[in-house]
Motif scaffolding. Sequence first.
Motif, PDB file in Angstrom:
ATOM      1  N   GLN A  96       2.679  17.489  -6.138  1.00 30.89           N
ATOM      2  CA  GLN A  96       2.479  16.082  -5.824  1.00 30.89           C
ATOM      3  C   GLN A  96       3.041  15.216  -6.947  1.00 30.89           C
ATOM      4  N   LEU A  97       3.574  14.072  -6.588  1.00 30.12           N
ATOM      5  CA  LEU A  97       3.974  13.060  -7.549  1.00 30.12           C
ATOM      6  C   LEU A  97       2.723  12.258  -7.869  1.00 30.12           C
ATOM      7  N   VAL A  98       2.234  12.363  -9.109  1.00 28.25           N
ATOM      8  CA  VAL A  98       0.983  11.722  -9.514  1.00 28.25           C
ATOM      9  C   VAL A  98       1.293  10.525 -10.394  1.00 28.25           C
ATOM     10  N   GLY A  99       0.721   9.385 -10.045  1.00 27.27           N
ATOM     11  CA  GLY A  99       0.903   8.156 -10.810  1.00 27.27           C
ATOM     12  C   GLY A  99       1.750   7.162 -10.051  1.00 27.27           C
ATOM     13  N   ARG A 100       1.669   5.918 -10.470  1.00 24.68           N
ATOM     14  CA  ARG A 100       2.433   4.863  -9.793  1.00 24.68           C
ATOM     15  C   ARG A 100       3.598   4.376 -10.628  1.00 24.68           C
ATOM     16  N   ARG A 101       3.396   4.189 -11.917  1.00 25.59           N
ATOM     17  CA  ARG A 101       4.489   3.669 -12.754  1.00 25.59           C
ATOM     18  C   ARG A 101       5.197   4.791 -13.492  1.00 25.59           C
TER      19      ARG A 101
ATOM     20  N   ALA B 280       5.132   8.098 -13.090  1.00 29.09           N
ATOM     21  CA  ALA B 280       4.710   9.220 -12.249  1.00 29.09           C
ATOM     22  C   ALA B 280       5.226  10.542 -12.804  1.00 29.09           C
ATOM     23  N   LEU B 281       4.505  11.582 -12.514  1.00 29.13           N
ATOM     24  CA  LEU B 281       4.842  12.919 -12.968  1.00 29.13           C
ATOM     25  C   LEU B 281       4.758  13.866 -11.779  1.00 29.13           C
ATOM     26  N   MET B 282       5.798  14.677 -11.570  1.00 32.51           N
ATOM     27  CA  MET B 282       5.761  15.676 -10.511  1.00 32.51           C
ATOM     28  C   MET B 282       4.922  16.841 -11.023  1.00 32.51           C
ATOM     29  N   VAL B 283       3.784  17.051 -10.387  1.00 35.59           N
ATOM     30  CA  VAL B 283       2.825  18.068 -10.823  1.00 35.59           C
ATOM     31  C   VAL B 283       2.943  19.294  -9.931  1.00 35.59           C
ATOM     32  N   THR B 284       2.959  20.453 -10.562  1.00 35.54           N
ATOM     33  CA  THR B 284       2.831  21.731  -9.871  1.00 35.54           C
ATOM     34  C   THR B 284       1.599  22.390 -10.460  1.00 35.54           C
ATOM     35  N   ALA B 285       0.550  22.493  -9.653  1.00 31.06           N
ATOM     36  CA  ALA B 285      -0.734  23.001 -10.128  1.00 31.06           C
ATOM     37  C   ALA B 285      -1.167  24.208  -9.306  1.00 31.06           C
ATOM     38  N   ASP B 286      -1.990  25.036  -9.924  1.00 33.79           N
ATOM     39  CA  ASP B 286      -2.575  26.166  -9.200  1.00 33.79           C
ATOM     40  C   ASP B 286      -3.355  25.622  -8.013  1.00 33.79           C
ATOM     41  N   ALA B 287      -3.330  26.315  -6.899  1.00 32.48           N
ATOM     42  CA  ALA B 287      -3.979  25.846  -5.679  1.00 32.48           C
ATOM     43  C   ALA B 287      -5.480  26.117  -5.666  1.00 32.48           C
ATOM     44  N   GLU B 288      -5.972  26.928  -6.575  1.00 31.44           N
ATOM     45  CA  GLU B 288      -7.389  27.307  -6.585  1.00 31.44           C
ATOM     46  C   GLU B 288      -8.200  26.325  -7.429  1.00 31.44           C
ATOM     47  N   PRO B 289      -9.080  25.523  -6.789  1.00 32.61           N
ATOM     48  CA  PRO B 289      -9.899  24.591  -7.556  1.00 32.61           C
ATOM     49  C   PRO B 289     -10.995  25.315  -8.333  1.00 32.61           C
ATOM     50  N   MET B 290     -11.452  24.661  -9.409  1.00 31.21           N
ATOM     51  CA  MET B 290     -12.542  25.189 -10.228  1.00 31.21           C
ATOM     52  C   MET B 290     -13.343  24.022 -10.778  1.00 31.21           C
TER      53      MET B 290
ATOM     54  N   ALA C 233       0.843  -1.195   0.000  1.00 27.57           N
ATOM     55  CA  ALA C 233       0.000   0.000   0.000  1.00 27.57           C
ATOM     56  C   ALA C 233       0.878   1.244   0.000  1.00 27.57           C
ATOM     57  N   ARG C 234       0.342   2.326  -0.507  1.00 31.42           N
ATOM     58  CA  ARG C 234       1.069   3.597  -0.473  1.00 31.42           C
ATOM     59  C   ARG C 234       1.133   4.076   0.964  1.00 31.42           C
ATOM     60  N   SER C 235       2.262   4.639   1.337  1.00 36.20           N
ATOM     61  CA  SER C 235       2.383   5.161   2.695  1.00 36.20           C
ATOM     62  C   SER C 235       1.569   6.439   2.828  1.00 36.20           C
ATOM     63  N   LYS C 236       1.159   6.755   4.043  1.00 32.35           N
ATOM     64  CA  LYS C 236       0.385   7.969   4.274  1.00 32.35           C
ATOM     65  C   LYS C 236       1.196   9.199   3.909  1.00 32.35           C
ATOM     66  N   ALA C 237       2.509   9.142   4.080  1.00 38.50           N
ATOM     67  CA  ALA C 237       3.357  10.292   3.763  1.00 38.50           C
ATOM     68  C   ALA C 237       3.359  10.578   2.267  1.00 38.50           C
ATOM     69  N   ALA C 238       3.115   9.537   1.428  1.00 37.72           N
ATOM     70  CA  ALA C 238       3.161   9.711  -0.009  1.00 37.72           C
ATOM     71  C   ALA C 238       1.820  10.158  -0.584  1.00 37.72           C
ATOM     72  N   ALA C 239       0.758  10.147   0.207  1.00 38.23           N
ATOM     73  CA  ALA C 239      -0.566  10.491  -0.284  1.00 38.23           C
ATOM     74  C   ALA C 239      -0.838  11.974  -0.088  1.00 38.23           C
ATOM     75  N   GLY C 240      -1.378  12.583  -1.103  1.00 43.28           N
ATOM     76  CA  GLY C 240      -1.812  13.964  -0.992  1.00 43.28           C
ATOM     77  C   GLY C 240      -0.804  14.974  -1.505  1.00 43.28           C
ATOM     78  N   ALA C 241      -1.338  16.119  -1.848  1.00 43.43           N
ATOM     79  CA  ALA C 241      -0.528  17.216  -2.379  1.00 43.43           C
ATOM     80  C   ALA C 241      -0.014  18.099  -1.254  1.00 43.43           C
ATOM     81  N   VAL C 242       1.117  18.722  -1.506  1.00 43.08           N
ATOM     82  CA  VAL C 242       1.715  19.658  -0.553  1.00 43.08           C
ATOM     83  C   VAL C 242       1.421  21.065  -1.041  1.00 43.08           C
ATOM     84  N   ARG C 243       0.877  21.893  -0.173  1.00 36.09           N
ATOM     85  CA  ARG C 243       0.596  23.293  -0.520  1.00 36.09           C
ATOM     86  C   ARG C 243       1.861  24.105  -0.248  1.00 36.09           C
ATOM     87  N   THR C 244       2.300  24.851  -1.258  1.00 34.14           N
ATOM     88  CA  THR C 244       3.510  25.661  -1.152  1.00 34.14           C
ATOM     89  C   THR C 244       3.358  26.882  -2.056  1.00 34.14           C
TER      90      THR C 244
END
Length: 107
Positions: free
Chosen positions: A26-31, A33-43, A3-14
């Motif tokens: 956040q690192l998105v994907g398992r095989r 994976a892509l390091m994603v930097t996304a705007d913090a404002e959801p829509m 299982a994924r560790s709790k530390a690896a789950a979720g995005a970091v706000r910065t």
Amino acid sequence: MTARSKAAAGAVRTNCPRCGAPVLRQLVGRRAALMVTADAEPMPLAAAAPLTGPHRLAWRLRRLHGGGVDLHWLHLQAPVPAPIEAVLDHECPPGTPPGRRPDGALW
């Protein structure tokens, strides 16, 4: 199966090191994976979809029980169930000096 560790789950706000805007990382994907930097404002997805392009993706935002968020791949060609929140790949505003790093930036 592990299982994924709790530390690896979720995005970091910065903050973006160039423009200082609030972002999610956040690192998105398992095989592949892509390091994603996304705007913090959801829509809503309907508002995010027209803003996407070959170099700007939309990411599905899922709320975690602890108050955090988790980013997931979003396939815009597939039917989308219920209304969902999305965030876009971060782009610094035009005119941001290249290489600018706000005080205290870690990356």
